[in-house]
Motif scaffolding. Structure first.
Motif, mmCIF file in Angstrom:
data_model
loop_
_atom_site.group_PDB
_atom_site.id
_atom_site.type_symbol
_atom_site.label_atom_id
_atom_site.label_comp_id
_atom_site.label_asym_id
_atom_site.label_seq_id
_atom_site.Cartn_x
_atom_site.Cartn_y
_atom_site.Cartn_z
ATOM 1 N N CYS A 1 -31.185 -72.539 31.390
ATOM 2 C CA CYS A 1 -31.384 -74.305 31.321
ATOM 3 C C CYS A 1 -32.433 -75.229 32.393
ATOM 4 O O CYS A 1 -32.696 -76.350 31.360
ATOM 5 C CB CYS A 1 -29.323 -74.370 32.112
ATOM 6 S SG CYS A 1 -29.363 -75.842 33.206
ATOM 7 N N GLU B 1 -23.174 -79.297 38.582
ATOM 8 C CA GLU B 1 -22.615 -79.410 37.022
ATOM 9 C C GLU B 1 -22.328 -80.546 36.647
ATOM 10 O O GLU B 1 -21.195 -81.121 37.542
ATOM 11 C CB GLU B 1 -21.557 -78.931 37.293
ATOM 12 C CG GLU B 1 -21.285 -77.638 35.927
ATOM 13 C CD GLU B 1 -19.739 -76.764 36.192
ATOM 14 O OE1 GLU B 1 -19.761 -75.652 35.778
ATOM 15 O OE2 GLU B 1 -18.714 -76.608 36.717
ATOM 16 N N PHE C 1 -28.912 -70.788 35.164
ATOM 17 C CA PHE C 1 -30.584 -71.585 35.638
ATOM 18 C C PHE C 1 -31.184 -71.147 34.542
ATOM 19 O O PHE C 1 -32.637 -72.215 33.908
ATOM 20 C CB PHE C 1 -30.580 -70.889 37.068
ATOM 21 C CG PHE C 1 -31.804 -72.208 37.491
ATOM 22 C CD1 PHE C 1 -31.647 -73.435 37.843
ATOM 23 C CD2 PHE C 1 -33.008 -71.980 38.310
ATOM 24 C CE1 PHE C 1 -32.379 -74.163 38.422
ATOM 25 C CE2 PHE C 1 -33.834 -72.251 37.716
ATOM 26 C CZ PHE C 1 -34.084 -73.910 38.130
ATOM 27 N N CYS D 1 -25.842 -71.046 40.208
ATOM 28 C CA CYS D 1 -25.608 -71.297 39.079
ATOM 29 C C CYS D 1 -25.721 -70.467 37.927
ATOM 30 O O CYS D 1 -27.407 -69.707 38.000
ATOM 31 C CB CYS D 1 -25.986 -72.091 38.174
ATOM 32 S SG CYS D 1 -25.457 -72.693 36.751
ATOM 33 N N ALA E 1 -31.072 -78.745 33.548
ATOM 34 C CA ALA E 1 -30.807 -79.264 32.776
ATOM 35 C C ALA E 1 -31.093 -81.106 32.860
ATOM 36 O O ALA E 1 -31.865 -80.961 33.317
ATOM 37 C CB ALA E 1 -29.025 -79.432 32.274
HETATM 38 S S1 SF4 Z 1 -27.689 -77.814 35.292
HETATM 39 FE FE1 SF4 Z 1 -25.323 -76.982 35.084
HETATM 40 S S2 SF4 Z 1 -25.495 -75.294 34.093
HETATM 41 FE FE2 SF4 Z 1 -27.741 -75.765 34.576
HETATM 42 S S3 SF4 Z 1 -28.151 -74.593 36.112
HETATM 43 FE FE3 SF4 Z 1 -27.205 -77.106 36.788
HETATM 44 S S4 SF4 Z 1 -25.304 -75.987 37.095
HETATM 45 FE FE4 SF4 Z 1 -25.835 -74.308 35.697
#
Ligand code: SF4
Length: 385
Positions: free
Chosen positions: A341, A360, A338, A335, A344
């Motif tokens: 994020c 995701e 990353f 991703c 997350a």
């Molecule tokens: S949680 Fe979502 S936005 Fe964050 S790295 Fe993983 S796929 Fe990407």
């Protein structure tokens, strides 16, 4: 999108065991549930046991306080619910007592997040002042935009929440706001933010509605709608600097870091979340009270029988933590978002996909990817002018 890749070069270089790589050993935040009860019945609420009156005893609070290690950095103890004020003033003060020596030593800071289900009175304000408790209030916007927040009879909570805010303001107590962005509010960012400024808060965090816990029926906004919300929010923030929007501050804070700073320790806080009866879940407060035979109801231990630091240290024995770290590895490899994020939230993966190994989610699309894409669009538009 080129702009996104340019500003989000992947940064993580940590090495070592999977758990040590992804999870901090020392929590910065502990979430405490003084009661499961909430007198409200918001349409998007994720709490399954909000109709039950199950209250924490001072014995459980003492066990939590005893588990806060001297080696830990100052810890934020977040009193969350249910509706934390529904435990009543007397019991709430009893629950604060075991933390007093820690608070006075600067090792604990209290925060309470109220949904407005119980009025904030002068007596509550006295407690907030005496114990230096930061206050967060949940309100989604003006009367029309707050229509998801209702009591058990379906009556709007708006006037009651505004009365509590008026008491805080009369007493000169500052407050933060948490607001849920439902699908019908994504085109209303400017109205919402104007309302927040007039409300008198200087800090707002937006949670874009997602399917969590009991809220399996909600209508999650599309990423295009979320992008519009964040685009309008960035535009509003350009001409209004008296309200900090958490997500805007986080993104600009990240962009202001050097590569070295981005490479520094950004492991996930285990966020031990402690139920009224002492049960502990890790990673996502939303997992508390959720039933799952696959994951043993996510219970990592109980503070009445287990040492809190030991519960955190043994996180790697939990199947859902193991799956989450695998997902983080996949996120890192696949991703482009990353480095900002860092993978997350754990809970959203489970609520949406039934497993923590998924990557995701609606949450990461709407609350991580959408703000980044919105900012990139605004920058591109500016460049092409
Ligand atoms: S949680 Fe979502 S936005 Fe964050 S790295 Fe993983 S796929 Fe990407």
């Amino acid at each position: 999108m080129v702009v996104v890749r340019t500003i989000f070069e992947s940064s993580r270089t940590n090495s070592g065991g999977a758990m040590a790589q992804w999870l901090a050993e020392q929590p910065k935040t502990i979430v405490v549930q003084p009661t499961t009860l909430c007198p409200m019945d918001c349409t998007y609420c994720y709490l399954l046991e909000r109709h039950l009156k199950q209250e924490m005893t001072p014995l459980v609070a003492s066990a939590i306080a005893a588990g806060i290690c001297p080696s830990w950095e100052p810890v934020e103890v977040v009193w969350h619910g249910g509706e934390p004020l529904a435990v009543g003033l007397t019991r709430f003060v009893e629950l604060l007592q075991p933390f007093e020596s820690l608070r006075r030593a600067g090792r604990v800071r209290h925060k309470v997040q109220t949904g407005g289900g119980r009025p904030i009175t002068d007596a509550w304000c006295d407690v907030f002042e005496q114990y230096e408790i930061s206050v967060g209030v949940s309100i989604d916007g003006s009367r029309e935009l707050n229509h998801h927040r209702v009591d058990r009879g379906g009556n709007p909570m708006f006037d009651r929440t505004m009365a509590s805010i008026a008491t805080l303001k009369r007493r000169g107590l500052s407050f933060a706001v948490l607001a849920v962005v439902s699908h019908d509010a994504t085109g209303q960012a400017t109205r919402v933010l104007d309302f927040m400024r007039e409300l008198g808060t200087s800090w707002v965090g937006f949670n874009v509605e997602a399917k969590e816990g009991a809220n399996s029926h909600g209508q999650t906004p599309s990423i295009d709608d979320a992008r519009q919300f964040w685009r309008d929010t960035f535009e509003w923030c350009r001409s209004n600097n008296d309200v900090t929007v958490r997500e805007v501050a986080n993104l600009f804070g990240f962009l202001g870091l050097t590569q070295e700073q981005r490479d520094a320790d950004s492991r996930h806080d285990p966020i031990p979340t402690i139920a009224w009866n002492g049960d502990v879940v890790l990673l996502s407060p939303e997992l508390l009270g959720v039933r799952s035979t696959t994951y043993d109801n996510f219970i990592a231990g109980n503070v009445l029988v287990n040492d809190l630091p030991a519960i955190v240290r043994r996180a790697d024995e939990l199947q859902y933590v193991q799956e989450f770290t695998v997902a983080l590895q996949t996120c890192k490899q696949t991703c482009e978002f990353f480095s900002f994020c860092q993978g997350a939230h754990a809970g959203d993966r489970f609520f949406e996909h039934g497993t923590f190994a998924a990557t995701e989610t609606d949450h990461c699309r709407n609350s991580v990817q959408a703000p980044v894409l919105a900012l990139a669009e605004l920058l591109q538009a500016k460049e092409s002018r």
